[in-house]
Design a protein around this motif. Structure first.
Motif, PDB file in Angstrom:
ATOM      1  N   GLU A 272      48.051  13.434  15.186  1.00 53.34           N
ATOM      2  CA  GLU A 272      46.795  14.043  15.621  1.00 53.34           C
ATOM      3  C   GLU A 272      46.657  13.996  17.146  1.00 53.34           C
ATOM      4  O   GLU A 272      45.584  13.759  17.682  1.00 53.34           O
TER       5      GLU A 272
ATOM      6  N   ASP B  37      47.833  16.309  20.548  1.00 45.33           N
ATOM      7  CA  ASP B  37      48.488  17.502  21.079  1.00 45.33           C
ATOM      8  C   ASP B  37      49.279  17.089  22.308  1.00 45.33           C
ATOM      9  O   ASP B  37      48.706  16.740  23.347  1.00 45.33           O
TER      10      ASP B  37
ATOM     11  N   GLY C  30      44.668  16.450  18.442  1.00 49.17           N
ATOM     12  CA  GLY C  30      45.180  17.630  17.740  1.00 49.17           C
ATOM     13  C   GLY C  30      44.807  17.584  16.279  1.00 49.17           C
ATOM     14  O   GLY C  30      44.194  16.630  15.810  1.00 49.17           O
TER      15      GLY C  30
END
Ligand SMILES: *Cc1c(COP(=O)(O)O)cnc(C)c1O
Length: 425
Positions: free
Chosen positions: A90, A92, A99
Motif C-alpha cells: 500500500e 506508491d 497506494g
C-alpha cells in the motif's frame, strides 16, 4: 478393589508424548496424539496417530487424476517462490504516498479483459456477496429460476443473496426464461431493482426445451447487469494460446465478451480457468466497481500480498500472451503426441502400459468436457500405495485398473511417478 500395579497403569500423557518426539511434531500435537491413544486404552497407537497428523498437513502432491482444476488438490497449480520480505502493498513507490493494494493486479486484470476497473477479493463467492451488498443491499435483485444454483462447497445463490441484504425476485421457470420476464420485474413500480443477476450454470446443464435471454438483451434493461461467470475465462479468443481457443472451450462465457455485450460487472474465480491463486475478481464499469470497493465488507474480504503478487504475475502472463507461463493453460493444451513421448519413457522403464485416457478441465467448469490424453495403466487398485508415498501420487481407478494421466503430472515429476510405480512391484 485392588489397586493396579505399576505395569498396568497407563503412562502419563506427557511421558507418552515425549516418547514419540522423533515423529518431529511440536509437543502440543504429540500431547493430542498421546491423550487420544490413552483415552482409547491403546497407548501404543500414539505414534501412528502422530504420524497420521503429520501426514494430513499441507504438502505438495502429484495430481495424476487428469482433472486439471481438482478442488481437493487446490484447483489451479501455481509456482510461488519468495524470501522473507516486505512489499510495497500500500505504498506508491513513484511518489511515496499511500497506494491502493488492489490497484496493480486489479488494473492489469482489467486491461486483460477490457474492463474499466477491477478489484480483488478472496474468492468468487466473496465477489458475488460483495457485489450484491454494494449494489443491492435493501433492494431487489432479479434472477432467473434456472440460475438459483448451488456451485459446490455450500455456495447457494439464494443464501448469498439473503446474507447480502438483497431481496430475491425470481423470474421465469426452471427451463425457460425470457427477457420479458426480467423486464416485467424491473419495470414493476412496486420493485426497486438494484441488480439484474446472471449466474453461469457452471457445473450442470439444462438441455431440451430451454430458453434464456442473452447478455445483450439483459444489458438493455434499466438496471445494472452483473454476470457471475465463475470460471474466469478472460477472453473467448484466447490470444495467449498460439493455436487459439481449444475446441472443448466451445460455449464457455468469457469476461471480455460478457462486458462487451453490455454487462456492467463480471465476477469470476482466480483459480479456475484464469489459472491463478484462490481469489475472486470483480471487473467492469468503474463506478459500479467503486461502489463495491467502498462497501465496508470489502475490507473484510480483501486478500494479502501473497495472493495479489501471484495474480499480478498471472495477469502479466496474459498481457504478454504467454499461455505457457500459466500452468493451467500449459497443461490443458498439451498434445497427445507430446504426452506420448513422455509415456514412452514409462513404458521403457517397464512400470506400466500406455493407455488412451481422457482429462477434464474440472473445478466445476465445463461439465461433460473431455480432453484426449495419454496415461499409464496398471492392473489393480493401487491408489492407497501411491498416495502413501512421501511425494503422494493421486491416481484414478477405473474398472480395477489404476491410471496415471500424464497431462496433470508436471514433467519434472515423471521420475517420481516412475519410482512410485516401480515400488508397487
Ligand atoms: C465456482 C463458482 C463460484 C464460486 O467461486 P469460488 O472462487 O470457488 O468462491 C461462483 N459462481 C460460479 C458461477 C462459479 O462457477
Amino acid at each position: 478393589m485392588p489397586t493396579p500395579g505399576p505395569a498396568d497403569r497407563p503412562p502419563s500423557v506427557d511421558t507418552l508424548a515425549r516418547s514419540i518426539a522423533d515423529v518431529g511434531l511440536p509437543h502440543p500435537m504429540l500431547v493430542d496424539a498421546a491423550r487420544t491413544a490413552i483415552a482409547n486404552r491403546d497407548p501404543e497407537s500414539a505414534r501412528a496417530l502422530a504420524i497420521a497428523a503429520r501426514r494430513r498437513m499441507l504438502r505438495p502432491v502429484i495430481n495424476a487424476t487428469g482433472t486439471i482444476l481438482h478442488t481437493n488438490l487446490g484447483r489451479a497449480p501455481l509456482a510461488v517462490h519468495q524470501d522473507e520480505r516486505y512489499t510495497n502493498l500500500e505504498l506508491d513507490l513513484t511518489n511515496g504516498e499511500r497506494g491502493s493494494r488492489m490497484a496493480t493486479a486489479g488494473d492489469l486484470i482489467a486491461k486483460a479483459c477490457g474492463a474499466e476497473k477491477a478489484i480483488i477479493v478472496n474468492n468468487c463467492a466473496a465477489a458475488v456477496l460483495l457485489v450484491l451488498s454494494g449494489l443491492a443491499d435493501g433492494r431487489d435483485v432479479v434472477v432467473s429460476r434456472s440460475e438459483l444454483v448451488e456451485i459446490g462447497g455450500g455456495f447457494r445463490i439464494p443464501d448469498v443473496m439473503a446474507r447480502s441484504g438483497a431481496n430475491l425476485i425470481e423470474v421465469g421457470t426452471t427451463n425457460r426464461t425470457r427477457v420479458a420476464d426480467f423486464a416485467g420485474a424491473v419495470e414493476d413500480p412496486a420493485t426497486d431493482v438494484g441488480v439484474v443477476l446472471h449466474v453461469h450454470q457452471s457445473n450442470y446443464k439444462i438441455v431440451g426445451f430451454t430458453e434464456a435471454p442473452t447478455i445483450a438483451e439483459l444489458a438493455g434493461l434499466d438496471a445494472p447487469l452483473v454476470a457471475d461467470i465463475g470460471s474466469g475465462l478472460l477472453d473467448s479468443r484466447c490470444p495467449w494460446l498460439k493455436g487459439g481457443p481449444p475446441g472443448w472451450l466451445a460455449e464457455e462465457p468469457a469476461a471480455r465478451q460478457t462486458l462487451a455485450a453490455g454487462a456492467g460487472l463480471v465476477a469470476f474465480s482466480g483459480d479456475k480457468l484464469f489459472g491463478g491463486p484462490q481469489a475472486g475478481i470483480i471487473a467492469g464499469d468503474a463506478e459500479l466497481v467503486d461502489r463495491c470497493a467502498n462497501h465496508p465488507l470489502a475490507r473484510a474480504l480483501r486478500p494479502g500480498d501473497l495472493v495479489l503478487g501471484a495474480l499480478q504475475d498471472t495477469a502479466l502472463a496474459y498481457l504478454r500472451e504467454d499461455g505457457d507461463a500459466i500452468p493451467f493453460w500449459r497443461m490443458a493444451t498439451l498434445t497427445v503426441a507430446e504426452l506420448r513421448v513422455r509415456a514412452n519413457a514409462f513404458e521403457a522403464a517397464g512400470v506400466g502400459d500406455i493407455a488412451d485416457v481422457t482429462s477434464t478441465p474440472g473445478g466445476g467448469t465445463l461439465p461433460g468436457v473431455e480432453i484426449d490424453s495419454i496415461g499409464i495403466a496398471r492392473v489393480g487398485d493401487h491408489r492407497d500405495a501411491l498416495r502413501n508415498r512421501s511425494r503422494p501420487v493421486i491416481a484414478r481407478v477405473d474398472d480395477d485398473t489404476t491410471y496415471i494421466d500424464l497431462r496433470t503430472v508436471h514433467p519434472d515429476d515423471d521420475g517420481n511417478v516412475i519410482e512410485a510405480l516401480r515400488s508397487l512391484d
